[in-house]
Design an enzyme around this catalytic site. Sequence first.
Site, PDB file in Angstrom:
ATOM      1  N   GLU A 191      58.034  33.658  50.532  1.00 42.67           N
ATOM      2  CA  GLU A 191      56.846  33.217  50.303  1.00 42.67           C
ATOM      3  C   GLU A 191      56.266  31.627  50.732  1.00 42.67           C
ATOM      4  O   GLU A 191      55.408  31.447  51.241  1.00 42.67           O
ATOM      5  CB  GLU A 191      56.757  33.203  48.995  1.00 42.67           C
ATOM      6  CG  GLU A 191      55.168  32.749  48.155  1.00 42.67           C
ATOM      7  CD  GLU A 191      53.958  33.522  49.011  1.00 42.67           C
ATOM      8  OE1 GLU A 191      54.066  34.314  49.615  1.00 42.67           O
ATOM      9  OE2 GLU A 191      52.888  33.118  48.729  1.00 42.67           O
ATOM     10  N   HIS A 213      74.601  34.550  61.353  1.00 41.22           N
ATOM     11  CA  HIS A 213      74.530  35.696  62.474  1.00 41.22           C
ATOM     12  C   HIS A 213      73.422  35.576  63.286  1.00 41.22           C
ATOM     13  O   HIS A 213      72.833  36.469  63.798  1.00 41.22           O
ATOM     14  CB  HIS A 213      74.354  36.871  61.328  1.00 41.22           C
ATOM     15  CG  HIS A 213      75.438  37.291  60.481  1.00 41.22           C
ATOM     16  ND1 HIS A 213      76.807  37.829  60.902  1.00 41.22           N
ATOM     17  CD2 HIS A 213      75.745  37.062  59.271  1.00 41.22           C
ATOM     18  CE1 HIS A 213      77.541  37.925  59.884  1.00 41.22           C
ATOM     19  NE2 HIS A 213      76.815  37.401  58.732  1.00 41.22           N
ATOM     20  N   ASN A 224      34.104  32.616  27.310  1.00 41.38           N
ATOM     21  CA  ASN A 224      34.815  32.531  28.460  1.00 41.38           C
ATOM     22  C   ASN A 224      36.214  32.646  28.014  1.00 41.38           C
ATOM     23  O   ASN A 224      36.811  31.899  27.172  1.00 41.38           O
ATOM     24  CB  ASN A 224      34.816  31.476  29.232  1.00 41.38           C
ATOM     25  CG  ASN A 224      35.494  31.049  30.411  1.00 41.38           C
ATOM     26  OD1 ASN A 224      36.510  32.115  30.924  1.00 41.38           O
ATOM     27  ND2 ASN A 224      35.681  29.972  31.091  1.00 41.38           N
ATOM     28  N   GLY A 225      37.118  33.641  28.469  1.00 43.32           N
ATOM     29  CA  GLY A 225      38.582  33.587  28.098  1.00 43.32           C
ATOM     30  C   GLY A 225      38.922  35.030  27.521  1.00 43.32           C
ATOM     31  O   GLY A 225      37.949  36.227  27.756  1.00 43.32           O
ATOM     32  N   CYS A 233      34.662  33.332  34.378  1.00 46.11           N
ATOM     33  CA  CYS A 233      33.560  33.279  33.656  1.00 46.11           C
ATOM     34  C   CYS A 233      32.997  31.938  33.846  1.00 46.11           C
ATOM     35  O   CYS A 233      33.713  31.049  33.659  1.00 46.11           O
ATOM     36  CB  CYS A 233      33.502  33.646  32.141  1.00 46.11           C
ATOM     37  SG  CYS A 233      34.256  35.561  32.261  1.00 46.11           S
ATOM     38  N   LYS A 273      40.716  37.047  53.729  1.00 44.31           N
ATOM     39  CA  LYS A 273      41.302  36.967  52.333  1.00 44.31           C
ATOM     40  C   LYS A 273      41.627  38.378  51.773  1.00 44.31           C
ATOM     41  O   LYS A 273      42.699  38.819  51.176  1.00 44.31           O
ATOM     42  CB  LYS A 273      39.920  36.621  51.458  1.00 44.31           C
ATOM     43  CG  LYS A 273      40.335  36.407  49.924  1.00 44.31           C
ATOM     44  CD  LYS A 273      41.369  35.280  49.732  1.00 44.31           C
ATOM     45  CE  LYS A 273      41.976  35.495  48.258  1.00 44.31           C
ATOM     46  NZ  LYS A 273      43.165  34.761  48.269  1.00 44.31           N
ATOM     47  N   ARG A 289      32.853  30.219  41.273  1.00 43.62           N
ATOM     48  CA  ARG A 289      34.057  30.913  40.299  1.00 43.62           C
ATOM     49  C   ARG A 289      34.414  32.303  40.518  1.00 43.62           C
ATOM     50  O   ARG A 289      35.098  32.683  40.097  1.00 43.62           O
ATOM     51  CB  ARG A 289      33.704  30.453  38.824  1.00 43.62           C
ATOM     52  CG  ARG A 289      33.492  28.838  38.598  1.00 43.62           C
ATOM     53  CD  ARG A 289      33.156  28.532  37.284  1.00 43.62           C
ATOM     54  NE  ARG A 289      33.923  28.983  36.012  1.00 43.62           N
ATOM     55  CZ  ARG A 289      34.632  28.011  35.412  1.00 43.62           C
ATOM     56  NH1 ARG A 289      34.703  26.790  35.828  1.00 43.62           N
ATOM     57  NH2 ARG A 289      35.428  28.871  34.765  1.00 43.62           N
ATOM     58  N   GLU A 338      51.010  30.223  57.488  1.00 43.67           N
ATOM     59  CA  GLU A 338      49.386  30.593  57.174  1.00 43.67           C
ATOM     60  C   GLU A 338      48.564  29.299  57.342  1.00 43.67           C
ATOM     61  O   GLU A 338      47.468  29.538  58.100  1.00 43.67           O
ATOM     62  CB  GLU A 338      49.204  31.163  55.797  1.00 43.67           C
ATOM     63  CG  GLU A 338      49.822  32.508  55.635  1.00 43.67           C
ATOM     64  CD  GLU A 338      49.461  32.985  53.976  1.00 43.67           C
ATOM     65  OE1 GLU A 338      49.436  34.100  54.102  1.00 43.67           O
ATOM     66  OE2 GLU A 338      49.282  32.286  53.331  1.00 43.67           O
ATOM     67  N   LYS A 365      53.563  30.784  53.402  1.00 41.53           N
ATOM     68  CA  LYS A 365      52.409  29.748  53.068  1.00 41.53           C
ATOM     69  C   LYS A 365      52.382  28.827  54.236  1.00 41.53           C
ATOM     70  O   LYS A 365      51.335  28.426  54.631  1.00 41.53           O
ATOM     71  CB  LYS A 365      52.810  29.049  51.730  1.00 41.53           C
ATOM     72  CG  LYS A 365      52.126  29.614  50.617  1.00 41.53           C
ATOM     73  CD  LYS A 365      51.010  30.039  50.415  1.00 41.53           C
ATOM     74  CE  LYS A 365      50.817  31.288  50.930  1.00 41.53           C
ATOM     75  NZ  LYS A 365      50.416  32.639  50.303  1.00 41.53           N
ATOM     76  N   TRP A 404      33.187  37.417  34.764  1.00 40.40           N
ATOM     77  CA  TRP A 404      34.062  37.938  35.431  1.00 40.40           C
ATOM     78  C   TRP A 404      35.107  38.826  34.516  1.00 40.40           C
ATOM     79  O   TRP A 404      35.527  38.712  33.671  1.00 40.40           O
ATOM     80  CB  TRP A 404      35.117  36.870  36.086  1.00 40.40           C
ATOM     81  CG  TRP A 404      36.629  37.280  36.729  1.00 40.40           C
ATOM     82  CD1 TRP A 404      37.633  37.445  36.017  1.00 40.40           C
ATOM     83  CD2 TRP A 404      36.549  37.656  37.975  1.00 40.40           C
ATOM     84  NE1 TRP A 404      38.694  37.785  37.125  1.00 40.40           N
ATOM     85  CE2 TRP A 404      38.273  37.861  38.033  1.00 40.40           C
ATOM     86  CE3 TRP A 404      35.808  37.720  39.071  1.00 40.40           C
ATOM     87  CZ2 TRP A 404      38.697  38.197  39.706  1.00 40.40           C
ATOM     88  CZ3 TRP A 404      36.468  38.256  40.380  1.00 40.40           C
ATOM     89  CH2 TRP A 404      37.688  38.260  40.312  1.00 40.40           C
TER      90      TRP A 404
HETATM   91  C1  G6P Z   1      45.843  39.217  53.477  1.00 41.61           C
HETATM   92  C2  G6P Z   1      45.630  37.883  52.701  1.00 41.61           C
HETATM   93  C3  G6P Z   1      46.847  37.668  51.846  1.00 41.61           C
HETATM   94  C4  G6P Z   1      47.270  38.897  50.903  1.00 41.61           C
HETATM   95  C5  G6P Z   1      47.266  40.197  51.517  1.00 41.61           C
HETATM   96  C6  G6P Z   1      47.411  41.190  50.784  1.00 41.61           C
HETATM   97  O1  G6P Z   1      46.832  39.249  54.343  1.00 41.61           O
HETATM   98  O2  G6P Z   1      45.333  36.969  53.486  1.00 41.61           O
HETATM   99  O3  G6P Z   1      46.996  36.415  51.104  1.00 41.61           O
HETATM  100  O4  G6P Z   1      48.677  38.498  50.473  1.00 41.61           O
HETATM  101  O5  G6P Z   1      46.060  40.106  52.451  1.00 41.61           O
HETATM  102  O6  G6P Z   1      46.121  41.196  50.012  1.00 41.61           O
HETATM  103  P1  G6P Z   1      45.772  41.870  48.600  1.00 41.61           P
HETATM  104  O7  G6P Z   1      44.454  41.721  48.144  1.00 41.61           O
HETATM  105  O8  G6P Z   1      46.353  43.475  48.786  1.00 41.61           O
HETATM  106  O9  G6P Z   1      46.932  41.162  47.712  1.00 41.61           O
END
Ligand code: G6P
Length: 607
Positions: free
Chosen positions: A480, A503, A99-100, A2, A602, A27, A487, A484, A73
């Site tokens: 992960e 292996h 907000n919150g 928010c 995204k 935001r 990406e 990252k 939001w």
């Molecule tokens: C795309 C995004 C990732 C995300 C994945 C799943 O590949 O770039 O960052 O983890 O989709 O998205 P979701 O909205 O289902 O978490």
Amino acid sequence: MCGIMGYVGPNQAAPVLLDGLRRLEYRGYDSAGIAVLGSTIEVRKAEGKVGRLIDLTEASPLDGSVGIGHTRWATHGAPSDLNAHPHSDPSGAFVVVHNGIIENFYDLRDRLIADGHEFVSETDTEILAHLVAEAYDGDLAGAVRRAVSQAEGAYALVVMTVHEPGKIVAVRRISPLVVGLGDGETFLASDIPAVLHRTRDFLIVEDGELVIVDSEGATIETIEGVTVERDRLHVDWDSEMAEKGGYDHFMLKEIHEQPAVVTETLAGRLEEDGSAWLDNVHFDDAFARNLRRIWITACGTAYNAGMVGSEVFRRLLRMPTSVEYAHEMRYADPLVAEGDLVIAISQSGETADTLAAARLAKERGARLLALTNVVGSTLAREADDILYTRAGPEISVASTKAYMAMLIGQYLLALRIGAARGLADPDLASRVIHGLHALPAALESVMHREAEVAEAAKRIAEADDVYFIGRGLDYAIAVEGSLKLKEISYVHSEAMPAGELKHGTLALITEGIPVVVVLTQEALYDKTVSAIQEVKARGGDIIAVAYDDDDRIARFADTVLRIPRSDDLLGPVSGVVPLQLLAYHVAKIRGNDIDQPRNLAKSVTVE
Ligand code: G6P
């Protein structure tokens, strides 16, 4: 998240408020509204974009030079005209924006309903308007103080009343709030960019403070009423920097928001005794007791969060749990059946493959739980139960804070199910509960070590290949960390269980090849060290993520990135932060477009 605006001055308030709300659009929000104080208080609000609100105020103008505004939001209640802020008390004499989250929302609402109050929205905010009106005896600041003393949670609240024109009162409890000091006019906002083009002088309201704003400036007090002297902050950021809160990129800002995200995701959901109260999770204890099996399904970073979650469920509940890529599960004729719980994890709630796997699970009679960040998303609408992650909108394409909130959500779910069917190890559970409450501070301390991570990033930035290894939960976050890095830095990287290295992949470890090793799992420590020795023997460059008090690691590693000690089951939560920062700094050194990396969307709404 928010956005908040407030204005007291000589000019018409509505245009200032609407302009500020536009500048807070980054935001993320789903509805917007303003209230202006003239001879009475009038409110305009609407679901959707600020543009719709502007049309509404043009069709029906507001006259007055004091006002408050909000972009919402959704958390409590779906996005709608009615749930949009501002909210009023029944007389319309008091309006609030907020907000919150109010954690004791249901208790307060029940009490007020028993006293004859009626509510028109589903929000926790409307309760605050009622509480302030109820507490009012001629002094707005006093009434706000008495109202917030009843409301638990992390929030910022802004209040205005016809009884005291020319004044706005606001309170900050964790959620940010700043005062902009103009010439004969004063602004309130949840973030500096909202008013940076109007003033460069600010007072930052701190946690637990109340601020009384009029056209001459602002008085800050503690919530108990002790006056606070606050120096002006002169801001010389440009507007693009301001949107990012002074950070160079949204990704870095979002990494640094993670302590607050943990606080928000936990707010009101985890009692000290371990019971987890999860709004929108409706299954009863009998369902949890009879649960046959848990499936987690997701894609990308959400899948990686599920890797951590599946281990958390197994360790806390000792029941069969697996994590499946949604794009695999949907075509694999999985043995999902009635009596199973399928947890679909998706930041956006719109990923096509995740939706398809979730629908398949439902068709086969399983109960579907959505763990998502977006209120009212398709996944949320189709699920039997929803756990919202409350990370706020994530603007950087590479996900960080949403991943963090997904982890926290899964610990909460495991505790909720465990409360019904019994926890495998109550001592472990109580360490986890204690550790969850301590997490925001622990994450904050990891942020303070960013310079060490940036230093290590220099070596990786020059590499063509990087390997990430770990065992158990350390492997889950290695995956992960590796994703990252790929990406945003475009450096080739692979993650594997430490025991798998010998292996085949060991053939690729030669002089100077960086290998990132995660070591938060005490029981597996010595085994991982064996893998480190194999790497060292071939000249590999070891960058380790290890606890503060681990005094053995310095013997094996070239660089150690330290994290605070926690229970091993929570190790991944702090451990992932140096990996996120590492990816960020490598990408930065390589001059990449960090927030908009190539070939990554995204939200992937196609198969
Ligand atoms: C795309 C995004 C990732 C995300 C994945 C799943 O590949 O770039 O960052 O983890 O989709 O998205 P979701 O909205 O289902 O978490």
